[in-house]
Design a protein around this motif. Sequence first.
Motif, PDB file in Angstrom:
ATOM      1  N   HIS A 171       0.835  -1.200   0.000  1.00 57.58           N
ATOM      2  CA  HIS A 171       0.000   0.000   0.000  1.00 57.58           C
ATOM      3  C   HIS A 171       0.875   1.256   0.000  1.00 57.58           C
ATOM      4  N   ARG A 172       1.928   1.262   0.805  1.00 53.23           N
ATOM      5  CA  ARG A 172       2.815   2.414   0.879  1.00 53.23           C
ATOM      6  C   ARG A 172       3.510   2.648  -0.463  1.00 53.23           C
ATOM      7  N   SER A 215       0.902   4.010  -2.935  1.00 53.46           N
ATOM      8  CA  SER A 215       0.436   5.371  -2.656  1.00 53.46           C
ATOM      9  C   SER A 215       1.514   6.414  -2.936  1.00 53.46           C
TER      10      SER A 215
END
Length: 79
Positions: free
Chosen positions: A21-22, A25
């Motif tokens: 996710h990091r 994003s």
Amino acid sequence: MSFGATLVAIVAILAWASLRHRRHSTGQAAFPASDPAENVALAREVAALRNRVEVLERILTDQRGSIDLAREIESLRER
């Protein structure tokens, strides 16, 4: 599955999801952009390796005698 193994699996899955996710994003690519000069050098190396594989395939598939094979191996070593 024991409680400890289950807990380790859950933590590992959460850590993997968090990193994914990091990365997504922030827009960070999985592979960083490379130098065009490096790409050219890698393309040359791949071409040379393909040539060597073709020679090895030819050596393995030819039905010539062992004397011819020995001569061809020696000629390749001299390059």
